[in-house]
Design a protein around this motif. Structure first.
Motif, PDB file in Angstrom:
ATOM      1  N   THR A 120       0.855  -1.193   0.000  1.00 14.19           N
ATOM      2  CA  THR A 120       0.000   0.000   0.000  1.00 14.19           C
ATOM      3  C   THR A 120       0.886   1.235   0.000  1.00 14.19           C
ATOM      4  OG1 THR A 120      -1.700  -1.153   1.275  1.00 14.19           O
ATOM      5  CG2 THR A 120      -1.847   1.245   1.177  1.00 14.19           C
ATOM      6  N   ARG A 141       0.595   5.509   0.145  1.00 12.06           N
ATOM      7  CA  ARG A 141      -0.259   6.681   0.358  1.00 12.06           C
ATOM      8  C   ARG A 141       0.556   7.947   0.129  1.00 12.06           C
ATOM      9  NH1 ARG A 141      -1.768   3.451   4.966  1.00 12.06           N
ATOM     10  NH2 ARG A 141      -3.858   2.580   4.703  1.00 12.06           N
ATOM     11  N   ASN A 142       0.033   8.824  -0.700  1.00 11.37           N
ATOM     12  CA  ASN A 142       0.629  10.137  -0.955  1.00 11.37           C
ATOM     13  C   ASN A 142      -0.258  11.176  -0.286  1.00 11.37           C
ATOM     14  OD1 ASN A 142       1.461  12.641  -2.033  1.00 11.37           O
ATOM     15  ND2 ASN A 142       2.185  11.660  -3.914  1.00 11.37           N
ATOM     16  N   ALA A 175      -0.821  14.522  -2.488  1.00 14.37           N
ATOM     17  CA  ALA A 175      -1.787  14.408  -3.578  1.00 14.37           C
ATOM     18  C   ALA A 175      -3.116  13.835  -3.117  1.00 14.37           C
ATOM     19  CB  ALA A 175      -1.208  13.525  -4.686  1.00 14.37           C
ATOM     20  N   GLY A 176      -3.139  13.256  -1.905  1.00  8.08           N
ATOM     21  CA  GLY A 176      -4.372  12.662  -1.398  1.00  8.08           C
ATOM     22  C   GLY A 176      -4.764  11.392  -2.122  1.00  8.08           C
ATOM     23  N   THR A 177      -3.773  10.566  -2.506  1.00  6.69           N
ATOM     24  CA  THR A 177      -4.052   9.342  -3.253  1.00  6.69           C
ATOM     25  C   THR A 177      -3.567   8.127  -2.469  1.00  6.69           C
ATOM     26  OG1 THR A 177      -1.940   9.504  -4.440  1.00  6.69           O
ATOM     27  CG2 THR A 177      -3.886  10.508  -5.473  1.00  6.69           C
ATOM     28  N   GLU A 178      -4.135   6.980  -2.795  1.00  2.87           N
ATOM     29  CA  GLU A 178      -3.732   5.699  -2.203  1.00  2.87           C
ATOM     30  C   GLU A 178      -3.766   4.631  -3.278  1.00  2.87           C
ATOM     31  OE1 GLU A 178      -5.272   4.408   1.658  1.00  2.87           O
ATOM     32  OE2 GLU A 178      -5.790   2.485   0.714  1.00  2.87           O
ATOM     33  N   THR A 179      -2.683   3.834  -3.334  1.00  5.70           N
ATOM     34  CA  THR A 179      -2.576   2.729  -4.289  1.00  5.70           C
ATOM     35  C   THR A 179      -2.315   1.450  -3.507  1.00  5.70           C
ATOM     36  OG1 THR A 179      -1.599   4.241  -5.914  1.00  5.70           O
ATOM     37  CG2 THR A 179      -1.418   1.882  -6.350  1.00  5.70           C
ATOM     38  N   THR A 219       7.761   3.180  -5.210  1.00 10.38           N
ATOM     39  CA  THR A 219       6.916   3.431  -6.373  1.00 10.38           C
ATOM     40  C   THR A 219       7.738   4.025  -7.505  1.00 10.38           C
ATOM     41  OG1 THR A 219       6.343   5.682  -5.655  1.00 10.38           O
ATOM     42  CG2 THR A 219       4.917   3.884  -4.891  1.00 10.38           C
ATOM     43  N   GLY A 227       4.195   7.162  -9.630  1.00  6.17           N
ATOM     44  CA  GLY A 227       3.454   6.812  -8.425  1.00  6.17           C
ATOM     45  C   GLY A 227       2.893   5.408  -8.421  1.00  6.17           C
ATOM     46  N   ASP A 228       3.229   4.582  -9.419  1.00  2.75           N
ATOM     47  CA  ASP A 228       2.727   3.207  -9.471  1.00  2.75           C
ATOM     48  C   ASP A 228       3.591   2.299  -8.587  1.00  2.75           C
ATOM     49  OD1 ASP A 228       0.797   3.926 -11.367  1.00  2.75           O
ATOM     50  OD2 ASP A 228       2.244   3.700 -13.002  1.00  2.75           O
TER      51      ASP A 228
END
Length: 374
Positions: A120, A122-123, A126-130, A167, A171-172
């Motif tokens: 997991t 979390r940025n 940018a407010g993103t989660e992968t 990542t 961001g992947d």
């Protein structure tokens, strides 16, 4: 410590703060039993791990520095938060292995491992989660056969699964690395003190991390995955005692390492920092009797051939030959030694991360040690 040469007049200043926590747990059970005339050594194990890394990156700019007329202590721009995030990985592995003694001169190894991994990222800026989950089964098979007592023939096949951290520039999350290896060889006991091993291997790895040198990507900051790499070659090793007090450890390796499949890097390019030819020889002699018993000397030669700096094969590091030596004394529980590295102070390059970051080899170095065994 290696010297680092950075040829880039950096105009971007970075402050990086990291906090890393790693937890690992492993337990295994070993049992020995027989089924008729066949002996077994069974191993069963479970391992679990957690990895967490928090990163804060602040960036600012500075005026470029002229390498030939540098002006230091120029003012910096205010630093701003460029990245704040966390990477988390959880892994679980279950494995079983059976080492089977079929006869006195024939042994078989059968094993397998199942891995489950969850990553997991979390940025917070940018407010993103992968998030991604991966699993794989990796078998392992080996056989050893002794046609006569001094000769052992062996062959093996194995697969591997390695979850990766971090990542890409985009961001992947990185895909886990996978590997497949075939190996065959022979070990010969020349006498009771001297043996030689000859091995042939073929190793294929996919999703291998390498520095991301694409245009627009900050140098030395990110990594990218190659689709498939292959290394295959020959290794020859000789070790043991030639005569009383005279020992030798010698090895030669030929390695054909190249990119076999990728979208960005040309197929056939050689792998970075991997020489086609490498050779090492270390020999020592220790006086066995008399007033000087325990006094010895050693001499070593280490050759590394040319190897590319990067996967683009833009530049090659030159080959080098380094000479090491030692003088030592051993008597009862007392040990003393003087070790000389790079005896002739050869100027060479040991490795490189990219064309912008090359590491020089250690210059002439003397290290002394004294010890007493209890």
């Amino acid at each position: 410590m290696n010297d680092e040469f950075n040829a880039r007049p950096d105009v971007t200043q970075r402050l990086v703060g990291t906090d890393t926590n790693v937890y690992d747990f492993n337990v295994n059970l070993i049992g020995n039993f027989s089924t008729g005339s066949i002996d077994h050594q069974l191993v069963f194990g479970v391992d679990w791990g957690e990895f967490t890394r928090t990163v804060e990156l602040f960036t600012g700019t500075a005026a470029p520095i002229d390498l030939f007329a540098p002006i230091y202590e120029q003012p910096l721009s205010p630093f701003s938060l460029a990245f704040n995030g966390v990477f988390y990985r959880s892994t679980l592995g279950i494995y079983v292995q059976d080492q089977v003694t079929l006869t006195d001169n024939l042994n078989l190894l059968l094993g397998g491992r199942f891995d489950l991994s969850t990553e997991t990222s979390r940025n917070f800026v940018a407010g993103t989660e992968t998030r991604q989950t991966s699993d794989a089964f990796s078998p392992r098979i080996g056989i050893v056969y002794q046609p006569i007592e001094p000769i052992s023939l062996y062959a093996s096949y194995s697969r591997s699964f390695t979850p990766l951290s971090g990542t890409t520039f985009e961001g992947d999350l990185f895909q886990p690395e996978r590997g497949t290896q075939y190996e065959a060889g022979v070990k010969a006991d020349i006498n009771d003190q001297l043996s030689a091993t000859l091995a042939f291997y073929d190793l294929t790895r996919s999703n291998v991390l390498t520095p991301d040198n694409r245009p627009g990507v900050p140098p030395d900051e990110f990594e990218i995955q190659t689709r498939e790499q292959r290394s295959r070659g020959i290794e020859l090793n000789v070790q043991g005692e030639i005569l009383p007090g005279w020992n030798i450890l010698a090895g030669y390796a030929y390695t054909d390492a190249q990119i076999t499949e990728d979208n960005a890097i040309p197929t056939g390019n050689r792998l970075s920092n991997v020489p086609e030819n490498a050779f090492s020889l270390w020999t020592s002699y220790e006086i066995q009797s008399g007033d000087f018993q325990g006094l010895g000397v050693g001499l070593g030669l280490f050759f590394v051939g040319e190897r590319p700096i990067d996967l683009e094969n833009s530049v090659e590091l030159p080959s080098y030959l380094r000479t090491d030596a030692s003088i030592f004394y051993r008597r009862d529980r007392f040990r003393a030694a003087l070790n000389f590295r790079n005896l002739f102070d050869v100027d060479y390059f040991e490795s490189a991360l990219s064309t912008l970051r090359v590491y020089r080899g250690t210059p002439f170095t003397v290290q002394g040690t004294i010890s007493w065994e209890f």
